[in-house]
Design a protein around this motif. Structure first.
Motif, PDB file in Angstrom:
ATOM      1  N   LYS A 171      48.812 -64.569 -46.384  1.00  0.00           N
ATOM      2  CA  LYS A 171      48.415 -63.876 -47.611  1.00  0.00           C
ATOM      3  C   LYS A 171      49.597 -63.677 -48.560  1.00  0.00           C
ATOM      4  O   LYS A 171      49.499 -63.949 -49.756  1.00  0.00           O
ATOM      5  CB  LYS A 171      47.786 -62.505 -47.266  1.00  0.00           C
ATOM      6  CG  LYS A 171      46.556 -62.614 -46.366  1.00  0.00           C
ATOM      7  CD  LYS A 171      46.012 -61.255 -45.973  1.00  0.00           C
ATOM      8  CE  LYS A 171      46.967 -60.458 -45.085  1.00  0.00           C
ATOM      9  NZ  LYS A 171      47.264 -61.093 -43.778  1.00  0.00           N
ATOM     10  N   SER A 172      50.700 -63.199 -47.989  1.00  0.00           N
ATOM     11  CA  SER A 172      51.873 -62.958 -48.841  1.00  0.00           C
ATOM     12  C   SER A 172      52.448 -64.273 -49.355  1.00  0.00           C
ATOM     13  O   SER A 172      52.913 -64.358 -50.492  1.00  0.00           O
ATOM     14  CB  SER A 172      52.945 -62.182 -48.068  1.00  0.00           C
ATOM     15  OG  SER A 172      52.428 -60.927 -47.657  1.00  0.00           O
ATOM     16  N   SER A 173      52.385 -65.308 -48.518  1.00  0.00           N
ATOM     17  CA  SER A 173      52.862 -66.623 -48.951  1.00  0.00           C
ATOM     18  C   SER A 173      52.038 -67.125 -50.130  1.00  0.00           C
ATOM     19  O   SER A 173      52.577 -67.693 -51.086  1.00  0.00           O
ATOM     20  CB  SER A 173      52.755 -67.649 -47.813  1.00  0.00           C
ATOM     21  OG  SER A 173      53.478 -67.204 -46.689  1.00  0.00           O
ATOM     22  N   PRO A 183      56.870 -61.048 -52.272  1.00  0.00           N
ATOM     23  CA  PRO A 183      56.649 -60.217 -51.085  1.00  0.00           C
ATOM     24  C   PRO A 183      57.407 -60.790 -49.891  1.00  0.00           C
ATOM     25  O   PRO A 183      57.786 -61.961 -49.885  1.00  0.00           O
ATOM     26  CB  PRO A 183      55.140 -60.344 -50.860  1.00  0.00           C
ATOM     27  CG  PRO A 183      54.774 -61.661 -51.457  1.00  0.00           C
ATOM     28  CD  PRO A 183      55.702 -61.862 -52.625  1.00  0.00           C
ATOM     29  N   LYS A 184      57.637 -59.959 -48.914  1.00  0.00           N
ATOM     30  CA  LYS A 184      58.319 -60.415 -47.693  1.00  0.00           C
ATOM     31  C   LYS A 184      57.367 -61.318 -46.903  1.00  0.00           C
ATOM     32  O   LYS A 184      56.182 -61.006 -46.731  1.00  0.00           O
ATOM     33  CB  LYS A 184      58.726 -59.197 -46.873  1.00  0.00           C
ATOM     34  CG  LYS A 184      59.619 -59.571 -45.717  1.00  0.00           C
ATOM     35  CD  LYS A 184      60.254 -58.358 -45.064  1.00  0.00           C
ATOM     36  CE  LYS A 184      61.093 -58.852 -43.892  1.00  0.00           C
ATOM     37  NZ  LYS A 184      61.014 -57.983 -42.743  1.00  0.00           N
ATOM     38  N   ILE A 185      57.899 -62.425 -46.435  1.00  0.00           N
ATOM     39  CA  ILE A 185      57.097 -63.382 -45.669  1.00  0.00           C
ATOM     40  C   ILE A 185      57.818 -63.646 -44.356  1.00  0.00           C
ATOM     41  O   ILE A 185      59.023 -63.895 -44.345  1.00  0.00           O
ATOM     42  CB  ILE A 185      56.959 -64.707 -46.462  1.00  0.00           C
ATOM     43  CG1 ILE A 185      56.116 -64.464 -47.724  1.00  0.00           C
ATOM     44  CG2 ILE A 185      56.352 -65.815 -45.603  1.00  0.00           C
ATOM     45  CD1 ILE A 185      56.240 -65.540 -48.766  1.00  0.00           C
ATOM     46  N   THR A 191      54.052 -58.241 -41.320  1.00  0.00           N
ATOM     47  CA  THR A 191      55.256 -58.358 -42.133  1.00  0.00           C
ATOM     48  C   THR A 191      55.092 -57.482 -43.362  1.00  0.00           C
ATOM     49  O   THR A 191      56.026 -56.827 -43.808  1.00  0.00           O
ATOM     50  CB  THR A 191      55.454 -59.822 -42.562  1.00  0.00           C
ATOM     51  OG1 THR A 191      55.447 -60.621 -41.396  1.00  0.00           O
ATOM     52  CG2 THR A 191      56.751 -60.008 -43.303  1.00  0.00           C
ATOM     53  N   THR A 192      53.880 -57.526 -43.901  1.00  0.00           N
ATOM     54  CA  THR A 192      53.611 -56.724 -45.094  1.00  0.00           C
ATOM     55  C   THR A 192      53.286 -55.300 -44.650  1.00  0.00           C
ATOM     56  O   THR A 192      52.380 -55.086 -43.848  1.00  0.00           O
ATOM     57  CB  THR A 192      52.428 -57.329 -45.869  1.00  0.00           C
ATOM     58  OG1 THR A 192      52.788 -58.660 -46.234  1.00  0.00           O
ATOM     59  CG2 THR A 192      52.107 -56.527 -47.119  1.00  0.00           C
ATOM     60  N   LEU A 193      54.052 -54.347 -45.167  1.00  0.00           N
ATOM     61  CA  LEU A 193      53.844 -52.954 -44.796  1.00  0.00           C
ATOM     62  C   LEU A 193      53.212 -52.165 -45.934  1.00  0.00           C
ATOM     63  O   LEU A 193      52.574 -51.154 -45.725  1.00  0.00           O
ATOM     64  CB  LEU A 193      55.174 -52.304 -44.406  1.00  0.00           C
ATOM     65  CG  LEU A 193      55.910 -52.998 -43.264  1.00  0.00           C
ATOM     66  CD1 LEU A 193      57.277 -52.376 -43.039  1.00  0.00           C
ATOM     67  CD2 LEU A 193      55.081 -52.945 -41.972  1.00  0.00           C
ATOM     68  N   ALA A 210      45.987 -58.574 -55.309  1.00  0.00           N
ATOM     69  CA  ALA A 210      46.595 -57.614 -54.388  1.00  0.00           C
ATOM     70  C   ALA A 210      46.653 -58.205 -52.992  1.00  0.00           C
ATOM     71  O   ALA A 210      45.680 -58.755 -52.491  1.00  0.00           O
ATOM     72  CB  ALA A 210      45.771 -56.331 -54.364  1.00  0.00           C
ATOM     73  N   ASP A 211      47.814 -58.105 -52.390  1.00  0.00           N
ATOM     74  CA  ASP A 211      48.032 -58.582 -51.021  1.00  0.00           C
ATOM     75  C   ASP A 211      48.225 -57.338 -50.165  1.00  0.00           C
ATOM     76  O   ASP A 211      49.043 -56.481 -50.485  1.00  0.00           O
ATOM     77  CB  ASP A 211      49.298 -59.460 -51.041  1.00  0.00           C
ATOM     78  CG  ASP A 211      49.953 -59.636 -49.686  1.00  0.00           C
ATOM     79  OD1 ASP A 211      49.216 -59.764 -48.695  1.00  0.00           O
ATOM     80  OD2 ASP A 211      51.201 -59.662 -49.635  1.00  0.00           O
ATOM     81  N   ILE A 212      47.432 -57.198 -49.137  1.00  0.00           N
ATOM     82  CA  ILE A 212      47.577 -56.011 -48.279  1.00  0.00           C
ATOM     83  C   ILE A 212      47.967 -56.456 -46.877  1.00  0.00           C
ATOM     84  O   ILE A 212      47.861 -57.639 -46.543  1.00  0.00           O
ATOM     85  CB  ILE A 212      46.281 -55.155 -48.245  1.00  0.00           C
ATOM     86  CG1 ILE A 212      45.121 -55.928 -47.620  1.00  0.00           C
ATOM     87  CG2 ILE A 212      45.928 -54.659 -49.644  1.00  0.00           C
ATOM     88  CD1 ILE A 212      43.940 -55.049 -47.229  1.00  0.00           C
TER      89      ILE A 212
HETATM   90 MG    MG Z   1      51.952 -60.271 -45.705  1.00  0.00          MG
END
Ligand code: MG
Ligand code: GTP
Length: 419
Positions: A171-173, A183-185, A191-193, A210-212
């Motif tokens: 998702k973050s990627s 975002p951190k990947i 990984t996503t906080l 939005a990435d959760i």
């Molecule tokens: Mg993530």
């Protein structure tokens, strides 16, 4: 960042004092009473403004005061009203009194107003108090004081699209690929906080994505991290459900996530979804795609194949998302335009309590307000107050409570000696 916060203090204007005046006529010591009413104090409103994006303006300006109403004048002249003050805030701003769990309201539309501090009512001039039995009223009301409160403003950015999926699905990627967000990947779950937001553009159409954090079985009961963030995507218009192509069972993942959404809220479960299988660049994923595509097709669902790493298929997915958003109506705002600050003041209710020092206190919005508006330097003003105390049964209650001649009776900031 999802949230932007600010604390401000607001103060509405005091009402102007009513005027005590008599018409001047030759050879007549007291002409008729002609004192005009005081003007209303200015109120303070928050106003939704579509051109603003942040609450940054409140880092510099934190105090807002509306002007007071002017005092009434002779010849029945009404005092001028204070000017109302409008504080512009971005759409999505929620306002609450500091320490209050229930918000006063939310600004969702351009130009929408939220009354946060009502200006004080102007005091009435003595002209108003003339009656058949009282030809020369020698008192006037003071103005009602304005309201003062500290507000917490919170900006809730409303994303158009929410990315959901298992941890590690990419998702973050994907967010990093389609927007300027970074975002951190990493190759481990959770990984996503914190939620990340990005703006993606396709064919000159922009959307907020939005990435959760990833969802897992039991998310709705608090397992993992996702639950805390599900409410952030409750207001999105569309979900992109991302499947991990490297998973042993992408369809099982798909069902599990949908079940979590359903257990969280029916609204989330019914939100339109676009499904995409990620990591198409890895070996074997193309075969997986062919397989799940056929299965989903039997259920009337289509699925996109993408690689967030190489970018393959991402444009097609984005275009489908933008097309779908265009077909959907914008969020319909059902809130009324003016949301009252507080429920209507309770009137005609009061309470008498005895205080530690032997004095008594009358508690009641209306009577305290009347006390604050009474001109205590005038005998008639005092008499009028006394009549109201009698008519409302407050005097009787005080006597029942044991009040004696000479005792102190308090109403708000006013102290009276009982006679
Ligand atoms: Mg993530
Ligand atoms: N080969 C390949 N790896 C990918 C792709 N997309 C993501 N990854 C990798 O998968 C891992 C997880 O990616 P993230 O983007 O952090 O996944 P996430 O869904 O945000 O995960 P959480 O935040 O933990 O829920 C990382 O090591 C990424 O490099 C892809 O399209 N192809």
């Amino acid at each position: 960042m999802f949230f932007d916060e600010a604390t401000i203090s607001v103060r509405s204007g005091n009402g102007g004092a009513g005027c005590l005046s008599f018409r001047r006529e030759k050879y007549v010591p007291y002409g008729g009473p002609d004192g005009g009413n005081g003007g209303r104090g200015g109120s303070i409103y928050l106003r939704g403004n579509a051109r603003l994006n942040t609450l940054i303006a409140f880092a510099r300006t934190k105090r807002f005061a509306a002007s007071d109403g002017s005092a009434g004048l002779g010849q029945r002249k009404q005092g001028a009203d204070g000017d109302d003050l409008y504080i512009d805030v971005p759409l999505g701003t929620v306002a609450a009194e500091v320490d209050s769990p229930t918000p006063l309201g939310e600004l969702l539309q351009d130009g929408q107003l939220l009354l946060v501090a009502k200006g004080g009512r102007g005091g009435r001039g003595n002209a108003v108090f003339k009656s058949s039995t009282r030809q020369t009223p020698k008192f006037a009301e003071r103005g009602e004081p304005g309201e003062e409160l500290v507000l917490r403003l919170e900006l809730r950015l409303v994303a158009d699209v929410g990315l959901v999926g298992k941890p590690n699905a990419g998702k973050s990627s994907l967010l990093a690929r389609i927007s300027a967000a970074r975002p951190k990947i990493a190759d481990y779950p959770f990984t996503t906080l914190e939620p990340n937001l990005g703006v993606a553009t396709i064919d000159e159409r922009a959307m907020v994505v939005a990435d959760i954090p990833g969802l897992i079985e039991g998310s709705h009961t608090g397992a993992g991290l996702g639950i805390k963030f599900l409410r952030h995507i409750e207001r999105t218009r569309l979900l992109v459900h991302l499947l991990d192509g490297a998973s042993a069972d992408p369809l099982g993942d798909y069902a599990a996530i949908n079940e979590e959404l359903r257990l969280h809220s029916a609204a989330l479960a019914e939100k339109p979804q676009i499904v995409a299988l990620n990591k198409l660049d890895l070996t074997g994923v193309r075969e997986t795609y062919t397989r799940i595509k056929a299965t989903l097709k039997k259920r009337g669902l289509s699925v996109y194949a993408i690689s967030a790493v190489t970018g393959e298929g991402v444009t097609e997915l984005l275009r489908a998302v933008a097309d779908r958003l265009e077909e959907m109506p914008r969020e319909v705002v059902t809130e009324q335009i003016l949301i009252p600050l507080k429920p209507e003041r309770e009137s005609k209710t009061f309470e008498v309590v005895q205080e530690g020092d032997g004095g008594y206190r009358v508690i009641g919005e209306e009577i305290e307000r009347l006390a604050a508006m009474t001109d205590w330097s005038s005998d008639e003003g005092m008499e009028r107050f006394e009549r109201i105390m009698n008519a409302r049964g407050i005097s009787a209650s005080l006597e029942e409570a044991g009040v004696q001649f000479g005792d102190i009776v308090r109403l708000g900031a006013i102290e009276l000696e009982w006679r």
